[in-house]
Design an enzyme around this catalytic site. Structure first.
Site, PDB file in Angstrom:
ATOM      1  N   HIS A 139       0.850  -1.191   0.000  1.00 13.96           N
ATOM      2  CA  HIS A 139       0.000   0.000   0.000  1.00 13.96           C
ATOM      3  C   HIS A 139       0.887   1.243   0.000  1.00 13.96           C
ATOM      4  O   HIS A 139       1.853   1.323   0.763  1.00 13.96           O
ATOM      5  CB  HIS A 139      -0.894  -0.008   1.248  1.00 13.96           C
ATOM      6  CG  HIS A 139      -1.651   1.270   1.466  1.00 13.96           C
ATOM      7  ND1 HIS A 139      -1.312   2.183   2.441  1.00 13.96           N
ATOM      8  CD2 HIS A 139      -2.735   1.786   0.825  1.00 13.96           C
ATOM      9  CE1 HIS A 139      -2.158   3.200   2.412  1.00 13.96           C
ATOM     10  NE2 HIS A 139      -3.026   2.993   1.438  1.00 13.96           N
ATOM     11  N   ASN A 140       0.562   2.205  -0.876  1.00  9.58           N
ATOM     12  CA  ASN A 140       1.367   3.430  -0.989  1.00  9.58           C
ATOM     13  C   ASN A 140       2.859   3.080  -0.978  1.00  9.58           C
ATOM     14  O   ASN A 140       3.642   3.578  -0.169  1.00  9.58           O
ATOM     15  CB  ASN A 140       1.025   4.402   0.140  1.00  9.58           C
ATOM     16  CG  ASN A 140      -0.348   5.034  -0.049  1.00  9.58           C
ATOM     17  OD1 ASN A 140      -1.014   4.807  -1.065  1.00  9.58           O
ATOM     18  ND2 ASN A 140      -0.786   5.823   0.914  1.00  9.58           N
ATOM     19  N   GLU A 179       1.580  -0.152  -5.555  1.00  8.21           N
ATOM     20  CA  GLU A 179       0.598   0.917  -5.721  1.00  8.21           C
ATOM     21  C   GLU A 179       1.286   2.187  -6.201  1.00  8.21           C
ATOM     22  O   GLU A 179       2.346   2.570  -5.687  1.00  8.21           O
ATOM     23  CB  GLU A 179      -0.142   1.199  -4.416  1.00  8.21           C
ATOM     24  CG  GLU A 179      -1.232   2.252  -4.603  1.00  8.21           C
ATOM     25  CD  GLU A 179      -2.085   2.482  -3.373  1.00  8.21           C
ATOM     26  OE1 GLU A 179      -3.135   3.142  -3.510  1.00  8.21           O
ATOM     27  OE2 GLU A 179      -1.706   2.015  -2.282  1.00  8.21           O
ATOM     28  N   ASP A 228       0.182   6.145  -6.862  1.00  7.34           N
ATOM     29  CA  ASP A 228      -0.778   7.250  -6.828  1.00  7.34           C
ATOM     30  C   ASP A 228      -0.302   8.311  -7.817  1.00  7.34           C
ATOM     31  O   ASP A 228       0.680   9.016  -7.558  1.00  7.34           O
ATOM     32  CB  ASP A 228      -0.864   7.843  -5.419  1.00  7.34           C
ATOM     33  CG  ASP A 228      -1.576   6.912  -4.452  1.00  7.34           C
ATOM     34  OD1 ASP A 228      -2.061   5.864  -4.901  1.00  7.34           O
ATOM     35  OD2 ASP A 228      -1.631   7.230  -3.255  1.00  7.34           O
ATOM     36  N   HIS A 283       1.523  11.021  -2.307  1.00 14.74           N
ATOM     37  CA  HIS A 283       0.253  10.872  -1.592  1.00 14.74           C
ATOM     38  C   HIS A 283      -0.467  12.210  -1.671  1.00 14.74           C
ATOM     39  O   HIS A 283      -0.108  13.156  -0.967  1.00 14.74           O
ATOM     40  CB  HIS A 283       0.507  10.468  -0.136  1.00 14.74           C
ATOM     41  CG  HIS A 283      -0.694   9.887   0.534  1.00 14.74           C
ATOM     42  ND1 HIS A 283      -0.747   9.615   1.876  1.00 14.74           N
ATOM     43  CD2 HIS A 283      -1.904   9.521   0.037  1.00 14.74           C
ATOM     44  CE1 HIS A 283      -1.926   9.101   2.179  1.00 14.74           C
ATOM     45  NE2 HIS A 283      -2.641   9.038   1.076  1.00 14.74           N
ATOM     46  N   GLU A 304      -3.658   4.219  -8.997  1.00 12.87           N
ATOM     47  CA  GLU A 304      -4.705   5.108  -8.484  1.00 12.87           C
ATOM     48  C   GLU A 304      -4.538   6.408  -9.260  1.00 12.87           C
ATOM     49  O   GLU A 304      -3.711   7.257  -8.938  1.00 12.87           O
ATOM     50  CB  GLU A 304      -4.544   5.325  -6.982  1.00 12.87           C
ATOM     51  CG  GLU A 304      -5.710   6.095  -6.378  1.00 12.87           C
ATOM     52  CD  GLU A 304      -5.630   6.188  -4.870  1.00 12.87           C
ATOM     53  OE1 GLU A 304      -5.937   7.275  -4.345  1.00 12.87           O
ATOM     54  OE2 GLU A 304      -5.262   5.192  -4.222  1.00 12.87           O
ATOM     55  N   LYS A 307      -3.551  -2.714 -13.255  1.00 11.76           N
ATOM     56  CA  LYS A 307      -4.857  -2.568 -12.602  1.00 11.76           C
ATOM     57  C   LYS A 307      -5.179  -1.081 -12.582  1.00 11.76           C
ATOM     58  O   LYS A 307      -4.373  -0.269 -12.140  1.00 11.76           O
ATOM     59  CB  LYS A 307      -4.816  -3.103 -11.173  1.00 11.76           C
ATOM     60  CG  LYS A 307      -6.050  -2.758 -10.345  1.00 11.76           C
ATOM     61  CD  LYS A 307      -5.809  -2.997  -8.875  1.00 11.76           C
ATOM     62  CE  LYS A 307      -6.923  -2.412  -8.024  1.00 11.76           C
ATOM     63  NZ  LYS A 307      -7.023  -0.941  -8.089  1.00 11.76           N
ATOM     64  N   LYS A 333      -8.359   1.803 -14.452  1.00 10.35           N
ATOM     65  CA  LYS A 333      -9.712   2.153 -14.867  1.00 10.35           C
ATOM     66  C   LYS A 333      -9.861   1.931 -16.366  1.00 10.35           C
ATOM     67  O   LYS A 333      -8.961   2.229 -17.145  1.00 10.35           O
ATOM     68  CB  LYS A 333     -10.002   3.618 -14.540  1.00 10.35           C
ATOM     69  CG  LYS A 333      -9.814   3.976 -13.074  1.00 10.35           C
ATOM     70  CD  LYS A 333      -9.986   5.464 -12.853  1.00 10.35           C
ATOM     71  CE  LYS A 333      -9.751   5.841 -11.397  1.00 10.35           C
ATOM     72  NZ  LYS A 333      -9.903   7.287 -11.157  1.00 10.35           N
ATOM     73  N   SER A 345     -12.330  -2.685  -4.718  1.00  5.64           N
ATOM     74  CA  SER A 345     -11.376  -2.264  -3.692  1.00  5.64           C
ATOM     75  C   SER A 345     -12.170  -1.943  -2.433  1.00  5.64           C
ATOM     76  O   SER A 345     -13.107  -1.138  -2.474  1.00  5.64           O
ATOM     77  CB  SER A 345     -10.585  -1.034  -4.144  1.00  5.64           C
ATOM     78  OG  SER A 345      -9.683  -1.360  -5.178  1.00  5.64           O
ATOM     79  N   ARG A 404      -9.236  -6.137  -3.840  1.00  5.28           N
ATOM     80  CA  ARG A 404      -8.091  -5.507  -3.179  1.00  5.28           C
ATOM     81  C   ARG A 404      -8.595  -4.831  -1.912  1.00  5.28           C
ATOM     82  O   ARG A 404      -9.617  -4.149  -1.925  1.00  5.28           O
ATOM     83  CB  ARG A 404      -7.429  -4.471  -4.085  1.00  5.28           C
ATOM     84  CG  ARG A 404      -6.275  -3.712  -3.413  1.00  5.28           C
ATOM     85  CD  ARG A 404      -5.658  -2.692  -4.368  1.00  5.28           C
ATOM     86  NE  ARG A 404      -4.567  -1.964  -3.746  1.00  5.28           N
ATOM     87  CZ  ARG A 404      -4.697  -0.805  -3.091  1.00  5.28           C
ATOM     88  NH1 ARG A 404      -5.893  -0.240  -2.978  1.00  5.28           N
ATOM     89  NH2 ARG A 404      -3.653  -0.213  -2.558  1.00  5.28           N
TER      90      ARG A 404
END
Length: 679
Positions: free
Chosen positions: A419-420, A449, A451, A468, A503, A550, A552, A615, A648
């Site tokens: 994560h992050n 991940e 962002d 972030h 993301e 992964k 959109k 998610s 997720r």
């Protein structure tokens, strides 16, 4: 070329410095010609590390150093301000024992004890945990740049074509690194080849030495202050106990008592095999024996505490039995106690031969145990060695010849997820770094991940960044992360698939640039989805060496990772409050296999293509699992959904300290991508 001999000579006997067998195996396994550039001293530019985190290096960010691997001692990489002389190379053993062994280890005294103007530094092969080639993938390299990287500017020493000459040697678990700029790509290849061969031979050789013996070997040179090499004094023995967190109130008395009991003259110091024997005896002394006295010393010291090995031996192999045959070890212990019923007599004979060799090298025994017999000491080595790992090693067999090897849908596997990933510490104000992606990949993480946000636009070129959002965390270029991932894929061409969880907060022009960077840097590594994937997701075996995206895919609006909604959640937005669906880059969408879809209920979710996934935030997991239905419960439905689709989960936003939630609830319903903070 460097000649290697991968077959370790198990006849070498170690009876002086602990685990000397490993060093001798390296000497036999790697034959470095005297004319090799590393044997003579390879000149490099060492990139300086900042003294404080997140601060630039003052002055020149590089300094000239020479890397040397002596043919007579191919277990050490020397890092020196000038070339080592022939005399120094011939007497490196003296240099090694002259100073403390810290990472990077520093020797402050030269030959004959004369102080050096500058320290000689070295890395032992056992300290090296990885290599990174051709990439700015450490914080030291990132901070050495003298340009504004967020504007897409290249540092002429580190970026672009110059990066091909970069080598990062990782140590201390990857927390530290030695970063060098070689003079040519040929030198890069020679350096990497030798270091990889050193590590390969070391990994093969060290399996013959127990973990306890390796620990003793690692700290031996530190505590051997008089540089005697093969023995340590009573004072040094006290230092040894402190280093291994072994409390004995009278260490020098214990040392003297052992000398008396074993006929060792008082003026003669104990050798490594004697120290190992002494430590094994101390393990059996009850805590109530405050003096730490050995058996035979009178009083409380006469009583020894049975170890776990004693109990197991007495229970399964018999009390008052010094050794057992291979046949008895097979039937009574491996078959009946361990349940390893697939072991044959031939398997047991091979295991016993290995344990005998390990006992010999770990204890420095001049007279090994009889062949074909198993001793209690060998059993203890087995119990605490990877040979007795709790995880079945046969389950790690992913050979393509095995019909069941990783050939199920990827939805049927748990995937190591982060994560992050980019953050170095907390979630609000820490630095972002490519190094965190490299560390995660090296630790086995298979879901990273990213962002992604709009960055600078310079001369018509867009530079997407990763950080972030809406916090004080620093930014790094999306492109730099792709370069780091590409270097990992190049070094690990058959790795299981790596999932990039995007993301995406970028506008359409920056999304197009992301797609262009993915295509130009990762290229054929990217898995391009097919229509068939919507009916059944591909299996890991077919995705070896691939990158899975992964993100959109139009036309459906994706839920934002950090505000996931679940049915009946009191925090869910009302329809009129929902934002307009964002625009998607067709080029990026065409690369995206896993599409984040908005959760409504599992009945509808099951009808979606298998490429659609959800998610779910940490705080929503217990709420969702606590819901009941007339005919079934949500846990059963979620588990059924996860058998064909993917989920997720991620930590709640309140975990600003980068702590983690308990992953068991998510794992228990088959959630594959349970993202944890790796910071």
């Amino acid at each position: 070329p460097v000649k290697t001999n991968n077959k370790v000579n198990t006849q070498v006997l170690a009876n002086s410095v602990p685990a000397a067998f490993v060093g001798q195996a390296l000497q036999q396994g790697i034959q470095l010609p005297a004319t090799h550039v590393l044997a003579q001293g390879m000149m490099v530019q060492k990139v300086k590390s900042p003294k404080l985190p997140n601060t630039p290096v003052k002055g020149s960010p590089v300094s000239t150093r020479y890397l040397t691997v002596a043919p007579s001692q191919p277990s050490v990489l020397w890092v020196t301000p000038s070339k080592l002389t022939a005399q120094q190379v011939a007497k490196q053993g003296n240099l090694l024992v002259a100073g403390s062994k810290q990472l990077l280890s520093t020797v402050w005294c030269g030959l004959g004890g004369q102080p050096l103007k500058e320290p000689l530094r070295y890395l032992h092969v056992s300290d090296i945990c990885g290599l990174q080639v051709g990439v700015v993938g450490t914080r030291a390299l990132e901070q050495a740049r003298r340009v504004n990287r967020l504007k897409g500017l290249d540092d002429p020493r580190l970026d672009g074509k110059a990066s091909e000459k970069l080598v990062s040697i990782l140590y201390q678990g990857g927390a530290e690194s030695l970063n060098v700029i070689c003079q040519s790509t040929d030198h890069v290849n020679l350096l990497v080849q030798v270091l990889q061969q050193m590590r390969s031979v070391y990994q093969q050789a060290k399996v013959w030495v127990s973990a306890e013996a390796l620990l003793l070997r690692y700290i031996w040179r530190d505590i051997d202050q008089d540089a005697s090499g093969g023995s340590i004094s009573p004072k040094e023995f006290a230092l040894l106990l402190a280093r291994i967190n072994f409390h004995v109130s009278q260490p020098t008395h214990v040392y003297s008592q052992y000398q008396q009991q074993n006929g060792v003259p008082k003026q003669q110091h104990l050798t490594s095999s004697q120290i190992m024997d002494l430590l094994q005896q101390l393990k059996r002394v009850p805590p109530s024996s405050s003096g730490g006295l050995l058996r035979g010393g009178g009083g409380k010291g006469d009583k020894t505490m049975p170890t776990a090995t004693d109990v197991i031996w007495d229970t399964h192999l018999g009390k008052d039995v010094e050794s057992v045959s291979t046949e008895d070890f097979l039937t009574k212990f491996l078959h009946q106690a361990q349940g390893l019923t697939h072991y044959t007599l031939e398997d047991a004979q091979g295991l016993v031969a290995t344990l005998r060799t390990m006992e010999q090298y770990s204890w420095g025994l001049e007279t090994p145990s009889p062949e074909g017999m198993v001793t209690k000491r060998q059993l203890e080595i087995f119990l605490f060695d990877s040979l007795n790992a709790a995880y079945d090693p046969l389950a790690l067999n992913y050979s393509e010849d095995d019909a069941g090897a990783a050939r199920h849908s990827i939805a049927e596997y748990w995937i190591n997820s982060s994560h992050n990933t980019y953050l170095t510490r907390d979630q609000l104000q820490s630095a972002s770094s490519v190094q965190m992606y490299m560390n995660a990949l090296r630790r086995g993480c298979k879901c990273l991940e990213l962002d992604c946000w709009d960055g600078e636009s310079v001369d018509g070129t867009n530079w997407p960044v990763i950080f972030h959002g809406h916090t004080l965390t620093s930014k790094i270029l999306f492109r730099d992360v792709m370069l780091g991932i590409a270097s990992f894929m190049k070094a690990n061409p058959t790795t299981f698939p790596v999932v990039l969880s995007l993301e995406n907060h970028c506008s359409l022009p920056f999304q197009d640039q992301m797609a262009a960077d993915l295509q130009s840097i990762l290229g054929d590594y990217i898995y391009i989805p097919t229509k068939q994937d919507e009916e059944s997701l591909p299996c890991p075996q077919d995705l070896l060496g691939k990158i899975v995206i992964k993100g959109k895919r139009p036309p459906e609006k994706d839920e934002d990772d950090e505000v996931t909604e679940v049915e009946g959640d009191e925090e869910a937005k009302k329809p009129e409050e929902e934002e307009e669906p964002p625009k998607f880059s067709p080029a990026l969408a065409n690369m995206t296999l896993l599409h984040g879809a908005k959760y409504k209920n599992f009945d509808q979710s099951m009808a979606l293509p298998t490429t659609h996934m959800h998610s779910i935030g940490e705080s929503k997991i217990p709420k969702l699992l606590g819901k009941k239905k007339k005919t079934d419960n949500f846990a059963t439905e979620w588990r059924a959904y996860n058998s064909t689709h993917m989920t997720r989960t991620y930590p709640k936003g309140a975990r600003v300290d980068s702590s983690n939630y308990n992953p068991m609830m998510a794992w228990s319903v088959g959630s594959q991508l349970v993202a944890l903070n790796f910071q």
